[in-house]
Write a protein that holds these residues in place. Sequence first.
Motif, PDB file in Angstrom:
ATOM      1  N   HIS A  26       0.824  -1.205   0.000  1.00  0.00           N
ATOM      2  CA  HIS A  26       0.000   0.000   0.000  1.00  0.00           C
ATOM      3  C   HIS A  26       0.861   1.260   0.000  1.00  0.00           C
ATOM      4  CE1 HIS A  26       0.764  -0.336   4.326  1.00  0.00           C
ATOM      5  NE2 HIS A  26       0.478   0.942   4.398  1.00  0.00           N
ATOM      6  N   ALA A  27       1.996   1.248   0.653  1.00  0.00           N
ATOM      7  CA  ALA A  27       2.870   2.425   0.684  1.00  0.00           C
ATOM      8  C   ALA A  27       3.550   2.643  -0.665  1.00  0.00           C
ATOM      9  CB  ALA A  27       3.911   2.294   1.788  1.00  0.00           C
ATOM     10  N   ASP A  29       2.330   2.099  -3.505  1.00  0.00           N
ATOM     11  CA  ASP A  29       1.351   2.627  -4.452  1.00  0.00           C
ATOM     12  C   ASP A  29       0.856   4.013  -4.062  1.00  0.00           C
ATOM     13  OD1 ASP A  29       1.518   0.232  -5.791  1.00  0.00           O
ATOM     14  OD2 ASP A  29      -0.188  -0.643  -4.734  1.00  0.00           O
ATOM     15  N   ARG A  30       1.096   4.434  -2.832  1.00  0.00           N
ATOM     16  CA  ARG A  30       0.536   5.679  -2.324  1.00  0.00           C
ATOM     17  C   ARG A  30       1.424   6.865  -2.692  1.00  0.00           C
ATOM     18  NH1 ARG A  30      -0.456   6.013   3.947  1.00  0.00           N
ATOM     19  NH2 ARG A  30      -1.312   4.024   3.393  1.00  0.00           N
ATOM     20  N   LEU A  32       1.579  10.839  -1.621  1.00  0.00           N
ATOM     21  CA  LEU A  32       1.071  11.838  -0.692  1.00  0.00           C
ATOM     22  C   LEU A  32       1.465  13.227  -1.149  1.00  0.00           C
ATOM     23  CD1 LEU A  32       2.269   9.901   2.465  1.00  0.00           C
ATOM     24  CD2 LEU A  32      -0.113  10.138   1.726  1.00  0.00           C
ATOM     25  N   GLU A  36      -0.265  17.303   4.427  1.00  0.00           N
ATOM     26  CA  GLU A  36      -1.398  16.398   4.643  1.00  0.00           C
ATOM     27  C   GLU A  36      -2.008  16.674   6.005  1.00  0.00           C
ATOM     28  OE1 GLU A  36      -2.743  14.309   2.580  1.00  0.00           O
ATOM     29  OE2 GLU A  36      -1.171  14.056   1.065  1.00  0.00           O
ATOM     30  N   GLY A 124      -3.237   9.156   6.651  1.00  0.00           N
ATOM     31  CA  GLY A 124      -4.088   8.321   5.795  1.00  0.00           C
ATOM     32  C   GLY A 124      -4.792   7.276   6.642  1.00  0.00           C
ATOM     33  N   THR A 126      -3.155   4.748   8.110  1.00  0.00           N
ATOM     34  CA  THR A 126      -2.111   4.016   8.823  1.00  0.00           C
ATOM     35  C   THR A 126      -1.671   4.741  10.083  1.00  0.00           C
ATOM     36  OG1 THR A 126      -1.327   3.191   6.684  1.00  0.00           O
ATOM     37  CG2 THR A 126       0.146   2.912   8.558  1.00  0.00           C
ATOM     38  N   GLY A 155       5.064   6.292   1.842  1.00  0.00           N
ATOM     39  CA  GLY A 155       4.849   6.402   0.406  1.00  0.00           C
ATOM     40  C   GLY A 155       5.607   7.570  -0.181  1.00  0.00           C
ATOM     41  N   THR A 164      -4.072  14.760   0.199  1.00  0.00           N
ATOM     42  CA  THR A 164      -4.486  13.635  -0.654  1.00  0.00           C
ATOM     43  C   THR A 164      -4.997  12.436   0.150  1.00  0.00           C
ATOM     44  OG1 THR A 164      -2.289  12.614  -0.664  1.00  0.00           O
ATOM     45  CG2 THR A 164      -2.727  14.273  -2.358  1.00  0.00           C
ATOM     46  N   ALA A 165      -4.711  12.398   1.469  1.00  0.00           N
ATOM     47  CA  ALA A 165      -5.037  11.205   2.260  1.00  0.00           C
ATOM     48  C   ALA A 165      -5.697  11.601   3.569  1.00  0.00           C
ATOM     49  CB  ALA A 165      -3.765  10.399   2.537  1.00  0.00           C
TER      50      ALA A 165
END
Length: 172
Positions: A26-27, A29-30, A32, A36, A124, A126, A155, A164-165
């Motif tokens: 997941h990281a 692909d993320r 940021l 944030e 996000g 996590t 990420g 974004t998250a």
Amino acid sequence: MPTLRRRTPALLAATFLASSLSLPTHAADRVLGWVEEGLIMPDGVAVKFKLDTGALTSSMHAEGVERFEKDGKDWVRFNVNVKDNRTDKPAKLQFERAVERTIKVRGAGGAERRPVVQMSVCLGDTLYSESFTLNDRDAMNYPVLIGRRTLEKAGAVDSSKTFTAKPTCKKG
């Protein structure tokens, strides 16, 4: 006798890239933004995090940092006084944490020594338990700065993006 193969630059680059992508799925692909919204845990207070690829260690706003000894170890007591972005109200958090180490930070104003403690933050979906230096960041725009040690787990950062998250971790 085995034949030796000559590795081409493209093959070397592909091999390096494949071996360097050891982030959780997941990281990896993320992506940021450079700013944030995140949560200071366990209270779940929402503040702006600056994602800073130039900083190695993360940093958190702290006031009234007081060192003391507990069970023969160095500890600190400190306050995190911030505005909660979700409620627009002041939040006064108090913490006591064991000091992991003390680091020397160099900046435009000279060098200073800061304690490093474990703190939990949500970025996000996590929850991260990471090392943070404590510093009075009241004059800064962002009370929490996320450094590379945390970003390598979180990420990639796109400097053209923000927010974004949305943080979704539960309080407690």
